[in-house]
Write a protein that holds these residues in place. Structure first.
Motif, mmCIF file in Angstrom:
data_model
loop_
_atom_site.group_PDB
_atom_site.id
_atom_site.type_symbol
_atom_site.label_atom_id
_atom_site.label_comp_id
_atom_site.label_asym_id
_atom_site.label_seq_id
_atom_site.Cartn_x
_atom_site.Cartn_y
_atom_site.Cartn_z
ATOM 1 N N LYS A 86 107.467 -88.972 -28.672
ATOM 2 C CA LYS A 86 108.729 -88.235 -28.519
ATOM 3 C C LYS A 86 109.014 -87.881 -27.057
ATOM 4 O O LYS A 86 109.916 -87.101 -26.762
ATOM 5 C CB LYS A 86 108.706 -86.952 -29.369
ATOM 6 N N GLY A 87 108.186 -88.396 -26.142
ATOM 7 C CA GLY A 87 108.424 -88.186 -24.717
ATOM 8 C C GLY A 87 107.661 -87.044 -24.088
ATOM 9 O O GLY A 87 107.842 -86.749 -22.906
ATOM 10 N N TYR A 88 106.793 -86.382 -24.840
ATOM 11 C CA TYR A 88 106.015 -85.261 -24.314
ATOM 12 C C TYR A 88 104.751 -85.764 -23.623
ATOM 13 O O TYR A 88 104.153 -86.746 -24.046
ATOM 14 C CB TYR A 88 105.600 -84.311 -25.443
ATOM 15 N N GLU A 89 104.345 -85.046 -22.579
ATOM 16 C CA GLU A 89 103.089 -85.300 -21.876
ATOM 17 C C GLU A 89 102.355 -83.983 -21.698
ATOM 18 O O GLU A 89 102.971 -82.921 -21.621
ATOM 19 C CB GLU A 89 103.339 -85.952 -20.517
ATOM 20 N N LEU A 90 101.040 -84.037 -21.600
ATOM 21 C CA LEU A 90 100.243 -82.831 -21.384
ATOM 22 C C LEU A 90 100.647 -82.177 -20.070
ATOM 23 O O LEU A 90 100.989 -82.861 -19.098
ATOM 24 C CB LEU A 90 98.760 -83.171 -21.364
ATOM 25 N N CYS A 91 100.611 -80.848 -20.047
ATOM 26 C CA CYS A 91 100.907 -80.099 -18.819
ATOM 27 C C CYS A 91 99.987 -78.888 -18.739
ATOM 28 O O CYS A 91 99.278 -78.576 -19.696
ATOM 29 C CB CYS A 91 102.374 -79.705 -18.744
ATOM 30 N N ASP A 92 100.016 -78.202 -17.613
ATOM 31 C CA ASP A 92 99.085 -77.102 -17.361
ATOM 32 C C ASP A 92 99.612 -75.714 -17.692
ATOM 33 O O ASP A 92 98.835 -74.776 -17.785
ATOM 34 C CB ASP A 92 98.655 -77.107 -15.889
ATOM 35 N N SER A 93 100.920 -75.562 -17.855
ATOM 36 C CA SER A 93 101.474 -74.213 -17.984
ATOM 37 C C SER A 93 102.388 -74.094 -19.199
ATOM 38 O O SER A 93 103.202 -74.981 -19.467
ATOM 39 C CB SER A 93 102.270 -73.862 -16.726
ATOM 40 N N TRP A 94 102.286 -72.971 -19.880
ATOM 41 C CA TRP A 94 103.161 -72.675 -21.010
ATOM 42 C C TRP A 94 104.457 -72.029 -20.539
ATOM 43 O O TRP A 94 105.416 -71.924 -21.302
ATOM 44 C CB TRP A 94 102.474 -71.739 -22.006
ATOM 45 N N GLU A 95 104.503 -71.598 -19.288
ATOM 46 C CA GLU A 95 105.654 -70.837 -18.800
ATOM 47 C C GLU A 95 106.895 -71.715 -18.657
ATOM 48 O O GLU A 95 106.814 -72.912 -18.379
ATOM 49 C CB GLU A 95 105.295 -70.164 -17.487
ATOM 50 N N TYR A 96 108.031 -71.080 -18.812
ATOM 51 C CA TYR A 96 109.322 -71.762 -18.782
ATOM 52 C C TYR A 96 109.537 -72.514 -17.473
ATOM 53 O O TYR A 96 109.263 -71.997 -16.402
ATOM 54 C CB TYR A 96 110.444 -70.732 -18.979
ATOM 55 N N GLU A 97 110.011 -73.745 -17.591
ATOM 56 C CA GLU A 97 110.427 -74.551 -16.443
ATOM 57 C C GLU A 97 111.805 -75.118 -16.756
ATOM 58 O O GLU A 97 111.972 -75.770 -17.796
ATOM 59 C CB GLU A 97 109.479 -75.734 -16.203
ATOM 60 N N ASP A 98 112.748 -74.882 -15.879
ATOM 61 C CA ASP A 98 114.101 -75.394 -16.067
ATOM 62 C C ASP A 98 114.059 -76.908 -16.243
ATOM 63 O O ASP A 98 113.290 -77.595 -15.575
ATOM 64 C CB ASP A 98 114.967 -75.023 -14.855
#
Length: 160
Positions: A86-98
């Motif tokens: 679905k286009g998701y990749e692992l990332c390091d932060s749960w915080e909102y990113e525009d």
């Protein structure tokens, strides 16, 4: 739904997810609907039950959906693979990113099998579908950690 009924339902949900008691952003956002589950809700579907077809059938006459190119199974790697389709990749932060949409994937402690998925809303809060029940809003992905869903295993993101 009247205010007293809503408060009673919220109290029951807090009994299952105690950290919601201090989450000022916790609220019910939909009535009970057994036609979709947390994985489908995290992928923006409310008309299907998302799970590998090999798992026990969903309730009622729900449509079962699993991305055709994703590995099938209850291992967290299979769920990560499904969200990658679905286009998701692992990332390091749960915080909102525009300009990004995030999901949190959950596992039971000391297990590598998935239990839940929550989705970040455009306002930076999070949303979860609780089994066959209600959709809720919560302030962080961590306020629904506990005995029922375990803990956040990873965060994934995609561009809106």
């Amino acid at each position: 739904m009247d205010k007293s009924t809503e408060e009673l339902i919220k109290k029951r949900i807090i009994g299952i997810f105690p950290k919601l008691a201090t989450d000022k952003n916790f609220k019910l956002t939909s009535p009970i609907n057994p036609n979709y589950n947390c994985l489908a809700w995290a992928c923006h579907y409310n008309d299907r039950w998302m799970q590998p077809p090999s798992i026990t059938p969903p309730p009622l006459d729900s449509v079962v959906y699993w991305p055709e190119d994703a590995k099938q199974g209850m291992e967290i790697e299979c769920l990560i693979d499904a969200f990658r389709t679905k286009g998701y990749e692992l990332c390091d932060s749960w915080e909102y990113e525009d300009k990004y949409q995030k999901v949190a994937l959950y596992v039971k402690k000391d297990s590598k099998t998935w239990t839940h998925a929550a989705r970040e809303l455009r306002n930076g809060f999070w949303t979860s579908k609780l089994g066959q029940g209600y959709d809720i809003q919560h302030g962080t992905p961590f306020t629904i950690e506990g005995d029922s869903y375990g803990e956040v295993y990873c965060i994934m993101k995609r561009i809106f």
